[in-house]
Scaffold this motif. Structure first.
Motif, PDB file in Angstrom:
ATOM      1  N   LEU A   1      37.522 -10.051   4.039  1.00 46.70           N
ATOM      2  CA  LEU A   1      37.596 -11.030   5.179  1.00 46.70           C
ATOM      3  C   LEU A   1      38.899 -11.022   5.865  1.00 46.70           C
ATOM      4  O   LEU A   1      38.873 -11.348   7.324  1.00 46.70           O
ATOM      5  CB  LEU A   1      37.493 -12.424   4.454  1.00 46.70           C
ATOM      6  N   ALA A   2      39.788 -11.042   5.208  1.00 48.81           N
ATOM      7  CA  ALA A   2      41.165 -11.089   5.786  1.00 48.81           C
ATOM      8  C   ALA A   2      41.393  -9.921   6.866  1.00 48.81           C
ATOM      9  O   ALA A   2      41.961  -9.930   7.923  1.00 48.81           O
ATOM     10  CB  ALA A   2      42.249 -10.765   4.795  1.00 48.81           C
ATOM     11  N   ALA A   3      40.535  -8.840   6.670  1.00 46.23           N
ATOM     12  CA  ALA A   3      40.517  -7.644   7.607  1.00 46.23           C
ATOM     13  C   ALA A   3      39.540  -7.973   8.798  1.00 46.23           C
ATOM     14  O   ALA A   3      39.788  -7.727   9.761  1.00 46.23           O
ATOM     15  CB  ALA A   3      39.981  -6.165   6.880  1.00 46.23           C
ATOM     16  N   VAL A   4      38.436  -8.651   8.416  1.00 46.07           N
ATOM     17  CA  VAL A   4      37.361  -8.871   9.651  1.00 46.07           C
ATOM     18  C   VAL A   4      37.461  -9.917  10.356  1.00 46.07           C
ATOM     19  O   VAL A   4      37.229 -10.175  11.342  1.00 46.07           O
ATOM     20  CB  VAL A   4      36.036  -8.576   9.095  1.00 46.07           C
ATOM     21  N   ASP A   5      38.003 -11.130   9.602  1.00 49.35           N
ATOM     22  CA  ASP A   5      38.069 -12.286  10.175  1.00 49.35           C
ATOM     23  C   ASP A   5      39.441 -13.312   9.775  1.00 49.35           C
ATOM     24  O   ASP A   5      39.274 -13.980   8.919  1.00 49.35           O
ATOM     25  CB  ASP A   5      36.863 -13.166   9.920  1.00 49.35           C
ATOM     26  N   PRO A   6      40.578 -12.817  10.077  1.00 49.89           N
ATOM     27  CA  PRO A   6      41.882 -13.081   9.634  1.00 49.89           C
ATOM     28  C   PRO A   6      41.982 -14.918   9.669  1.00 49.89           C
ATOM     29  O   PRO A   6      42.480 -15.367   8.713  1.00 49.89           O
ATOM     30  CB  PRO A   6      43.040 -12.497  10.162  1.00 49.89           C
ATOM     31  N   GLU A   7      41.542 -15.371  10.768  1.00 53.93           N
ATOM     32  CA  GLU A   7      41.820 -16.543  10.947  1.00 53.93           C
ATOM     33  C   GLU A   7      40.946 -17.404   9.924  1.00 53.93           C
ATOM     34  O   GLU A   7      41.605 -18.508   9.394  1.00 53.93           O
ATOM     35  CB  GLU A   7      41.286 -17.408  12.311  1.00 53.93           C
ATOM     36  N   THR A   8      39.631 -17.086   9.570  1.00 52.37           N
ATOM     37  CA  THR A   8      38.701 -17.736   8.617  1.00 52.37           C
ATOM     38  C   THR A   8      39.282 -17.633   7.086  1.00 52.37           C
ATOM     39  O   THR A   8      39.328 -18.477   6.493  1.00 52.37           O
ATOM     40  CB  THR A   8      37.337 -17.245   8.452  1.00 52.37           C
ATOM     41  N   PHE A   9      40.035 -16.285   6.992  1.00 56.40           N
ATOM     42  CA  PHE A   9      40.664 -16.015   5.550  1.00 56.40           C
ATOM     43  C   PHE A   9      41.811 -17.183   5.546  1.00 56.40           C
ATOM     44  O   PHE A   9      42.010 -17.701   4.504  1.00 56.40           O
ATOM     45  CB  PHE A   9      41.164 -14.550   5.537  1.00 56.40           C
ATOM     46  N   ARG A  10      42.695 -17.323   6.518  1.00 54.76           N
ATOM     47  CA  ARG A  10      43.849 -18.100   6.304  1.00 54.76           C
ATOM     48  C   ARG A  10      43.464 -19.419   5.890  1.00 54.76           C
ATOM     49  O   ARG A  10      44.063 -20.362   5.349  1.00 54.76           O
ATOM     50  CB  ARG A  10      44.586 -18.300   7.633  1.00 54.76           C
ATOM     51  N   ARG A  11      42.425 -19.856   6.723  1.00 52.13           N
ATOM     52  CA  ARG A  11      41.808 -21.361   6.437  1.00 52.13           C
ATOM     53  C   ARG A  11      41.371 -21.492   5.041  1.00 52.13           C
ATOM     54  O   ARG A  11      41.698 -22.502   4.180  1.00 52.13           O
ATOM     55  CB  ARG A  11      40.687 -21.870   7.183  1.00 52.13           C
ATOM     56  N   GLU A  12      40.673 -20.359   4.442  1.00 55.71           N
ATOM     57  CA  GLU A  12      40.137 -20.611   3.082  1.00 55.71           C
ATOM     58  C   GLU A  12      41.303 -20.321   2.226  1.00 55.71           C
ATOM     59  O   GLU A  12      41.232 -21.094   1.061  1.00 55.71           O
ATOM     60  CB  GLU A  12      39.041 -19.686   3.009  1.00 55.71           C
ATOM     61  N   ALA A  13      41.954 -19.387   2.464  1.00 62.76           N
ATOM     62  CA  ALA A  13      43.198 -19.154   1.578  1.00 62.76           C
ATOM     63  C   ALA A  13      44.120 -20.477   1.486  1.00 62.76           C
ATOM     64  O   ALA A  13      44.409 -20.830   0.275  1.00 62.76           O
ATOM     65  CB  ALA A  13      43.913 -18.006   1.992  1.00 62.76           C
ATOM     66  N   ALA A  14      44.515 -21.031   2.541  1.00 67.21           N
ATOM     67  CA  ALA A  14      45.451 -22.235   2.539  1.00 67.21           C
ATOM     68  C   ALA A  14      44.512 -23.275   1.604  1.00 67.21           C
ATOM     69  O   ALA A  14      45.405 -24.187   0.505  1.00 67.21           O
ATOM     70  CB  ALA A  14      45.578 -22.728   3.802  1.00 67.21           C
ATOM     71  N   ALA A  15      43.212 -23.580   1.746  1.00 71.47           N
ATOM     72  CA  ALA A  15      42.651 -24.458   0.895  1.00 71.47           C
ATOM     73  C   ALA A  15      42.652 -24.420  -0.481  1.00 71.47           C
ATOM     74  O   ALA A  15      42.813 -25.056  -1.300  1.00 71.47           O
ATOM     75  CB  ALA A  15      41.183 -24.698   1.679  1.00 71.47           C
ATOM     76  N   LEU A  16      42.482 -23.091  -0.534  1.00 71.29           N
ATOM     77  CA  LEU A  16      42.444 -22.751  -2.393  1.00 71.29           C
ATOM     78  C   LEU A  16      43.906 -22.868  -2.677  1.00 71.29           C
ATOM     79  O   LEU A  16      44.076 -23.515  -3.878  1.00 71.29           O
ATOM     80  CB  LEU A  16      42.137 -21.039  -2.211  1.00 71.29           C
ATOM     81  N   VAL A  17      44.936 -22.586  -2.086  1.00 68.91           N
ATOM     82  CA  VAL A  17      46.338 -22.567  -2.581  1.00 68.91           C
ATOM     83  C   VAL A  17      46.685 -23.985  -2.602  1.00 68.91           C
ATOM     84  O   VAL A  17      47.395 -24.652  -3.413  1.00 68.91           O
ATOM     85  CB  VAL A  17      47.283 -21.603  -1.864  1.00 68.91           C
ATOM     86  N   GLU A  18      46.476 -24.854  -1.733  1.00 70.97           N
ATOM     87  CA  GLU A  18      46.855 -26.263  -1.571  1.00 70.97           C
ATOM     88  C   GLU A  18      46.180 -26.974  -3.070  1.00 70.97           C
ATOM     89  O   GLU A  18      47.009 -28.087  -3.578  1.00 70.97           O
ATOM     90  CB  GLU A  18      45.948 -27.196  -0.407  1.00 70.97           C
ATOM     91  N   GLN A  19      45.409 -26.604  -3.667  1.00 68.14           N
ATOM     92  CA  GLN A  19      44.882 -27.294  -4.826  1.00 68.14           C
ATOM     93  C   GLN A  19      45.684 -26.670  -6.037  1.00 68.14           C
ATOM     94  O   GLN A  19      45.689 -27.197  -7.210  1.00 68.14           O
ATOM     95  CB  GLN A  19      43.397 -26.561  -5.193  1.00 68.14           C
ATOM     96  N   GLY A  20      46.473 -25.725  -5.985  1.00 71.37           N
ATOM     97  CA  GLY A  20      47.461 -25.260  -7.079  1.00 71.37           C
ATOM     98  C   GLY A  20      47.537 -24.066  -7.142  1.00 71.37           C
ATOM     99  O   GLY A  20      46.689 -22.996  -6.625  1.00 71.37           O
ATOM    100  N   ALA A  21      48.595 -23.529  -7.868  1.00 64.74           N
ATOM    101  CA  ALA A  21      48.753 -22.021  -8.130  1.00 64.74           C
ATOM    102  C   ALA A  21      48.041 -21.486  -9.068  1.00 64.74           C
ATOM    103  O   ALA A  21      48.030 -20.291  -9.313  1.00 64.74           O
ATOM    104  CB  ALA A  21      50.574 -21.923  -8.613  1.00 64.74           C
ATOM    105  N   ASP A  22      47.362 -22.252  -9.838  1.00 65.58           N
ATOM    106  CA  ASP A  22      46.294 -21.828 -10.885  1.00 65.58           C
ATOM    107  C   ASP A  22      44.924 -21.392 -10.132  1.00 65.58           C
ATOM    108  O   ASP A  22      43.733 -21.350 -10.925  1.00 65.58           O
ATOM    109  CB  ASP A  22      45.910 -22.842 -11.643  1.00 65.58           C
ATOM    110  N   PHE A  23      44.803 -21.090  -9.047  1.00 65.81           N
ATOM    111  CA  PHE A  23      43.645 -20.643  -8.110  1.00 65.81           C
ATOM    112  C   PHE A  23      42.940 -19.418  -9.048  1.00 65.81           C
ATOM    113  O   PHE A  23      41.767 -19.404  -8.845  1.00 65.81           O
ATOM    114  CB  PHE A  23      43.799 -20.584  -6.769  1.00 65.81           C
ATOM    115  N   PRO A  24      43.704 -18.436  -9.458  1.00 63.97           N
ATOM    116  CA  PRO A  24      42.862 -17.535 -10.112  1.00 63.97           C
ATOM    117  C   PRO A  24      42.074 -17.947 -11.348  1.00 63.97           C
ATOM    118  O   PRO A  24      40.785 -17.408 -11.597  1.00 63.97           O
ATOM    119  CB  PRO A  24      43.885 -16.284 -10.641  1.00 63.97           C
ATOM    120  N   ASP A  25      42.648 -18.760 -11.964  1.00 58.63           N
ATOM    121  CA  ASP A  25      41.738 -19.361 -13.026  1.00 58.63           C
ATOM    122  C   ASP A  25      40.733 -20.366 -12.682  1.00 58.63           C
ATOM    123  O   ASP A  25      39.430 -20.410 -13.273  1.00 58.63           O
ATOM    124  CB  ASP A  25      42.727 -20.425 -13.964  1.00 58.63           C
TER     125      ASP A  25
END
Length: 269
Positions: free
Chosen positions: A58-82
């Motif tokens: 997604l970061a390669a084909v639609d970077p703006e959508t990736f940025r929005r989704e990544a920001a939303a995930l990270v905003e919930q905490g650094a434990d996002f892999p868990d």
């Protein structure tokens, strides 16, 4: 380290095949086997690879959508892999294999068409397309080690480890920054014996701070899959010692690493 995108993606495909063999015969009980990463089973390792493959595509084909989704995930905490792992804990073995196969295939197809120097967003700083592919290979190898440990398999090391080792060296400054520590000014020389018997070197060959040993041991340490004292790496000098104690080739929050002598008690991501 000069490498073509074509060769890099071929190596990624080969590393993927190793993981596919490890999990090919696992049933739902098999993917529930615990791995050395505390709280993570084989299922979590596979869903992690598939999810972040899709994110990288997604970061390669639609970077703006990736940025929005990544920001939303990270905003919930650094434990996002868990959290990602928990969200996919319902998946069975067949679903996981199909998801990883699909996600990895699309990633490789997408990245074959990219300029290796193209800048792509990620959860931290932007990176080149070549660096993104190298990171996927490193993750595949590292999480593959957790899976191998869980199922009691021993993988044959290959010279594909050069990608992992190079990333481990290149992220030295990143590891200090993650841990809020200033990077030492003294240079560190890294000299490793490749599985093929070749010698790989990075840094000033005249440096007094040095890390030497097998490429396999080095890669296990910089991906935090083994504690340095459980390897035969030779670490000389205060700068090298400080670095190797926190070395981290993967993105995200500082990893706690693996406890000495107790692989099963570790919790690296």
């Amino acid at each position: 380290m000069a490498v073509s995108m074509h060769d890099l993606l071929d190596d990624l495909a080969a590393e993927t095949a190793v993981v596919q063999v490890l999990v090919a015969d696992l049933d739902d009980a098999g993917v529930a086997l615990p791995t050395p990463a505390t709280g993570w089973d084989v299922r979590d390792q596979l869903s992690h690879l598939a999810y972040f493959d899709e994110a990288a595509t997604l970061a390669a084909v639609d970077p703006e959508t990736f940025r929005r989704e990544a920001a939303a995930l990270v905003e919930q905490g650094a434990d996002f892999p868990d959290r990602v792992a928990a969200e996919h804990a319902h998946l069975g073995a067949a679903e996981l294999r199909a998801w990883l196969d699909r996600a990895r295939s699309r990633f490789i197809t997408t990245f074959r068409a990219l300029d290796p120097k193209a800048r792509l967003p990620w959860y931290g700083p932007d990176m080149s397309a070549a660096s993104s592919a190298t990171a996927r290979l490193m993750e595949t190898w590292a999480h593959g080690q957790d899976i191998a440990d869980a199922v009691g398999a021993v993988r044959e090391p290959t010279d594909r480890l050069r990608h992992v080792a190079h990333l481990g060296v290149q992220t030295a400054g990143f590891a200090f920054a993650l841990n809020n520590r200033p990077a030492p000014e003294a240079p560190v020389h890294v000299a490793l014996e490749a599985p093929s018997g070749a010698r790989w070197e990075w840094g000033d060959p005249d440096a007094t701070d040095r890390v030497t040993g097998s490429a396999l041991d080095f890669c296990l340490v910089v991906t935090q899959r083994r504690h340095v004292t459980d390897t035969a790496l030779a670490v000389t000098g205060p700068a090298a010692t400080a670095w190797i104690s926190i070395a981290q080739a993967f993105a995200g929050a500082p990893g706690p690493g693996r406890a000495p002598g107790a692989v099963a008690a570790g919790s690296s991501r």
